[in-house]
Design a protein around this motif. Sequence first.
Motif, mmCIF file in Angstrom:
data_model
loop_
_atom_site.group_PDB
_atom_site.id
_atom_site.type_symbol
_atom_site.label_atom_id
_atom_site.label_comp_id
_atom_site.label_asym_id
_atom_site.label_seq_id
_atom_site.Cartn_x
_atom_site.Cartn_y
_atom_site.Cartn_z
ATOM 1 N N LYS A 129 -30.142 -17.974 26.526
ATOM 2 C CA LYS A 129 -30.018 -16.738 27.301
ATOM 3 C C LYS A 129 -31.225 -15.831 27.081
ATOM 4 N N LYS A 130 -31.679 -15.760 25.848
ATOM 5 C CA LYS A 130 -32.833 -14.915 25.537
ATOM 6 C C LYS A 130 -34.083 -15.439 26.224
ATOM 7 N N THR A 131 -34.257 -16.758 26.214
ATOM 8 C CA THR A 131 -35.415 -17.360 26.871
ATOM 9 C C THR A 131 -35.396 -17.080 28.367
ATOM 10 N N MET A 132 -34.238 -17.213 29.005
ATOM 11 C CA MET A 132 -34.121 -16.953 30.433
ATOM 12 C C MET A 132 -34.387 -15.483 30.748
ATOM 13 N N ASP A 133 -33.977 -14.598 29.871
ATOM 14 C CA ASP A 133 -34.198 -13.167 30.059
ATOM 15 C C ASP A 133 -35.695 -12.858 30.058
ATOM 16 N N ILE A 134 -36.409 -13.456 29.103
ATOM 17 C CA ILE A 134 -37.858 -13.228 29.013
ATOM 18 C C ILE A 134 -38.569 -13.834 30.226
ATOM 19 N N ALA A 135 -38.138 -15.037 30.633
ATOM 20 C CA ALA A 135 -38.756 -15.697 31.777
ATOM 21 C C ALA A 135 -38.575 -14.880 33.054
ATOM 22 N N THR A 136 -37.397 -14.272 33.233
ATOM 23 C CA THR A 136 -37.139 -13.439 34.415
ATOM 24 C C THR A 136 -38.062 -12.234 34.439
ATOM 25 N N LEU A 137 -38.278 -11.628 33.275
ATOM 26 C CA LEU A 137 -39.165 -10.468 33.196
ATOM 27 C C LEU A 137 -40.604 -10.851 33.517
ATOM 28 N N LYS A 177 -36.326 -6.634 34.363
ATOM 29 C CA LYS A 177 -35.457 -6.781 33.197
ATOM 30 C C LYS A 177 -34.032 -6.513 33.636
ATOM 31 N N ASN A 178 -33.185 -7.507 33.464
ATOM 32 C CA ASN A 178 -31.820 -7.429 33.978
ATOM 33 C C ASN A 178 -30.882 -6.796 32.958
ATOM 34 N N TYR A 179 -30.072 -5.863 33.463
ATOM 35 C CA TYR A 179 -29.038 -5.231 32.630
ATOM 36 C C TYR A 179 -27.656 -5.414 33.261
ATOM 37 N N GLY A 180 -27.473 -6.543 33.948
ATOM 38 C CA GLY A 180 -26.175 -6.819 34.560
ATOM 39 C C GLY A 180 -26.085 -6.269 35.968
ATOM 40 N N THR A 181 -25.562 -5.058 36.103
ATOM 41 C CA THR A 181 -25.397 -4.461 37.431
ATOM 42 C C THR A 181 -26.664 -3.803 37.948
ATOM 43 N N PHE A 182 -27.657 -3.634 37.066
ATOM 44 C CA PHE A 182 -28.908 -2.975 37.460
ATOM 45 C C PHE A 182 -30.067 -3.668 36.755
ATOM 46 N N GLU A 183 -31.186 -3.773 37.443
ATOM 47 C CA GLU A 183 -32.365 -4.334 36.807
ATOM 48 C C GLU A 183 -33.559 -3.416 37.019
ATOM 49 N N VAL A 184 -34.394 -3.318 35.988
ATOM 50 C CA VAL A 184 -35.525 -2.391 35.954
ATOM 51 C C VAL A 184 -36.803 -3.144 36.281
ATOM 52 N N GLY A 185 -37.638 -2.547 37.126
ATOM 53 C CA GLY A 185 -38.907 -3.170 37.487
ATOM 54 C C GLY A 185 -39.382 -2.672 38.834
ATOM 55 N N LEU A 231 -24.951 -25.394 27.953
ATOM 56 C CA LEU A 231 -26.288 -24.921 27.599
ATOM 57 C C LEU A 231 -26.380 -23.406 27.729
ATOM 58 N N GLN A 232 -25.719 -22.842 28.747
ATOM 59 C CA GLN A 232 -25.842 -21.413 29.003
ATOM 60 C C GLN A 232 -25.061 -20.556 28.003
ATOM 61 N N THR A 233 -24.303 -21.195 27.146
ATOM 62 C CA THR A 233 -23.605 -20.450 26.098
ATOM 63 C C THR A 233 -24.472 -20.279 24.853
ATOM 64 N N ILE A 234 -25.628 -20.965 24.793
ATOM 65 C CA ILE A 234 -26.506 -20.867 23.626
ATOM 66 C C ILE A 234 -27.247 -19.531 23.677
ATOM 67 N N PRO A 235 -27.117 -18.661 22.667
ATOM 68 C CA PRO A 235 -27.778 -17.347 22.692
ATOM 69 C C PRO A 235 -29.290 -17.445 22.887
ATOM 70 N N GLU A 246 -26.149 -16.001 37.616
ATOM 71 C CA GLU A 246 -26.835 -15.300 38.703
ATOM 72 C C GLU A 246 -27.711 -14.164 38.200
ATOM 73 N N SER A 247 -27.537 -13.743 36.946
ATOM 74 C CA SER A 247 -28.400 -12.705 36.391
ATOM 75 C C SER A 247 -29.835 -13.182 36.265
ATOM 76 N N PHE A 248 -30.014 -14.488 36.125
ATOM 77 C CA PHE A 248 -31.347 -15.042 35.913
ATOM 78 C C PHE A 248 -31.841 -15.878 37.091
ATOM 79 N N VAL A 249 -30.941 -16.605 37.728
ATOM 80 C CA VAL A 249 -31.353 -17.597 38.718
ATOM 81 C C VAL A 249 -30.544 -17.419 39.998
#
Length: 853
Positions: A446-454, A460-468, A439-443, A233-236
Motif C-alpha cells: 500500500k505504501k509503495t502504491m501511494d508513493i507511485a501515485t504521487l 497524494k490520496n487521502y481517501g475522499t480527497f486528493e491533494v495536487g 497482495l493489497q493487504t500488505i502494508p 480505486e484509491s491508486f488504480v
Amino acid sequence: MKRAHSSLLFKSFITLLLVFAVFTAKAQTTVVRGTVTDAKTHQPMPYVTVTFANSTIGGGTNMQGKYSISTTGNYTKIQVTFVGFKTATRTIEAGKENEVNIALVEDNHSLGEVTVRAGKKKKYTNKDNPAVELIRKVIAHKKENQLENYNFAEYKQYERMSFSLSNLSEKFKNKRIFKNYQFLFKEQDSTLIGGKTLLPLYQEEKLSDNYFRKSPYAKKQIISANKQVKYDESFVDNQGLTTYFNRMYQDINIYDNNVSLLSNQLLSPIADHSPDFYKFFITDTLKDQQPNLIELSFTPRNTNGMLFEGRIYITMDGNYAVQAADLTVNKNINLNFVRQMQAKLAFEKNADGKYHLSQSDLKIDFGINKNKGGGVYGERLVTINNFVVNSPRTDATYKGPEQVVVANAGDKDDQYWLMSRPDTLDASSAAIYKNIDSLQTIPSFKKTMDIATLVLAGYKNYGTFEVGPANTFYSFNPVEGLRLRLGGRSTPQLSKRYYFETYGAYGTKDKEWKYFLSSTYSLNNKSIYSFPQNYIRASFQHDTKVPGQELQFVQESNFLLSFKRGANDIWLYNDIFRFDYVHEFENHLSYTIGFKKWNQNAAGALKFEQLLPNGTLNDVGTIHTTELSASIRWAPHEKFYQGKLYRTPIPDRYPIFTLSYAQGIKGLAGGDYNYQNLTAGISKRFYLSQFGFTDVSTEGGYLFGQVPFPLLDIHHANQTYAFQLYSYNLMNFQEFVSDHYASITIDHNFNGFLFNRVPLLKRLKLREIIDFKALWGGVRDENNPLNNANLLRFPSGANGGTYALGSTPYIEGSVAVGNIFKLLRIDLVKRFTYLDNPGVSKYGVRAFVKFDF
C-alpha cells in the motif's frame, strides 16, 4: 423347393456376413487422441502432423496442441512429425480408443550435419520465385477470405488478457515484502517468453456475442460476462487499465494491409505490396494435412522496419487462405521496450469452405534493457467458436454502440467461468484474482502504491480527497514573482454524483491571492471523467493568465513552464464564472451548452488604452463580457487513456469534428459587447504503413461584430522551451490577433523509415519527424484600432506588440529527432514569415517528452 431353400440360405448367409462386417468394423475402429507438446518448454505445439505409421491417414494438432485421428485399418503405431523436431513413433492398440500424449524433442543436429560448399550465394529476387507467386495468389484471394465477404456473420468469443512482472531474479523474489507471499510467483521454463520467474499482476476475461452486417455496415459486441483483477480505486483506475491494455493488444487481422500493434502499424506479410518489403521462402509442404498446406516463411528486407517475420500456412484447396500463422519481430525493429513478441493465429473452415479466425494468441515481453533485468510480460488470448454466416438478425441487434456490457456481466461466479471457458486455466492464472486481493493487504505494498501515485499522477490520496498536482505547488513569473499554490479534488469515494475541485495561490511580488472553486454533478451516476460524460458544472476562477497561451494536458502554473524565452510581461487578471452542461452519447457525439461571465484586467506590461479625440490616452480598466455558447463534437470510435480522475484521447485513424458558437450579449449580467464567434475544426491521423503516420489538424473561425482586441482570436503562441503540437512555437504571446482565420498543422512521424537505413543511426532506434504549421487571417476595419479610434489600441511591448495578419500567412516548420532515450523528441524550429517583427526568433530548439512504443 430345394432351390428355394438354397436361395434362402444364401440370403441369410449374406445378411449374417453384412451384420458381422458391421460389428467387426465397429470393433476394429482405432481412435487415437492426445496432446503434442515441446519437450523443452512443455508448451502445446499447433500444426503438428500425426499419422498412422506407413499410411497417409491422419491429421494435425490445433492451437492447443490437441489431435484426434481414427481408422478401421489394422495399424499398431502412430508417427508424429514437425519441421525441426525428431520424428516420434508410438505403439497403440488396434481396434481401441487410445490416449497418447507426445513430447517432441528438437532435432539439434539436423542442420549441423550438412556441409555447404556452394560458391557464390544466389541473390534473392521476386522474379520467377514460386514463393512470391504463391503469396500473390494469397493476396488476390484476400477479399473472399475476410469477414467482410459475408452479408452477415456472428460468433461467440472468449478473451483473456494477463500481465506479469517478468524475468525476475531470485533476489527480487526473496525480498522481505514477499516473505509470506511466495504463492504469488509463477515458475515456468526459462526458455519461454518472460523468463523463469513471473509475478502475475493483472488478468481479465470476457465472454461475448459478436454480430456483423455488411450493409448497412454494423459491427457489435455484447459482453455477457467479464471478470477482472480489481485494485484499490484509491491508486488504480481499473477501467483505465482495461482501456490501456486493449489499446496495446488490439485484434490482429492478418488480412488487413497494416496490423495495429502497440500504437504502431506493422505491414502484414500478405499486404497488397508485401513482396516489395518481405522475402518469401517455401520451407515445407504438408501433404498429410487436409487440406494440403504449404509452409511459407518470410523475413523483412530491412530488419529495422516495422515488419513481421515468421511463417504462414497456406491452404492448397483453391482458397489460398491462411490456415495458420506464426508471427514475431526481428530484435532490431524500431519498437521501444519490446524484448520478444510472438503472435499465433489459427483459422477454421466454415460450412461454405472458407476460413475464419478461430484463435489468436499474442505474447509480448517488455523491458528497459533488452537483454537482462526485470520487465513486463503480457498475453492476450482470443478464442472464437459457433461461427455462423449469412443468418440475419433483426435490425435491433445491430443498432446502438459498438460495444455493450450487459448489466450483470461482472456478477458471474467461479462455477460459471469454469463451465464457460473454452480451456482450463493453469493454477497460477486461476488463483490470480484471490492472490491480488491478498497482495493489497500488505502494508508495504500500500505504501509503495501511494508513493507511485504521487510520483506518476502528481496527487497524494487521502481517501475522499486528493491533494495536487504536485508540479504546481511552486512556480514563478514576472507578474506574480514566486507563486505558491495548493489544491486538490474530491474522489469517487466521496460521491459518484458530486465532485469538487479547488486551489489557492499567492504571488509574492503582486501580493495577490488567486483561487478556484468548482462543483460538478454527474447526471448518469458515473464518474465525470468516464465515457459517456453527462454532467453540469459551476465554477469560479480568480487568477492570472497569458493571453493566447493554450497548453496541452499540463497546468498553466506547472513549474517547468516558468522558464520562457523573450519578454513575458503581458498578462491578464481574470475573474471567470462558468456554468456548463456536457452530454456525451454512446456513438461519441457530444454537445456542450455554457454560460460565461468574464471580467478581464490588464497586468504586467499590458494596458487597456483608448486614444481620445484630444490625443490623450484613456485607461479603460476592466473589460466585461457575458457569453452564451454551444458546441458539438463528433469523434467516431474514439478511445481514451482513462485514469481515475482524468482521461486523454488516443490518436487513431478516425477523424474528429468540432463546431462551436459563442454569442456575446450586451447588457446581460453586465456584459458590454454584442458579438458572435463561430469556430470549426477537423483533426485526423493518417497511417501510411512503412512511411509512418501523419497527424493533420485544421481549424477556421469567424467573429461577427465589433470588439476590443482581447476578445479577438488571439492565436496560440508558445514562448516556453517545450514543443507544443498545436501552438506556434516561434510566435510571441499575443503577437497576432484575427477576427477571421484558417489554420493547418501537419506533423509527420516517419517511425525510423529513413534513419533505419543509416548504419550509424539505426542501432539508436531514432525516429525522424517533420512538422508544418500555417495560419491565414486578418482583422476587418471595424475591429482595427488604426481605423477606429473607439477601440482599444493594440498593445506594444518588449516583444514588439500585437499585429493583424496581412495577406501573407504565418508559417513555421520544424525537423525533429524523436525517440531519444525512448522518451525525448527535439525539434529544430524555423520561422518563415514576419521575420521583421521586433523581438521574434527565426530559429529555436524545443523539446517534447512523450512515452511511446
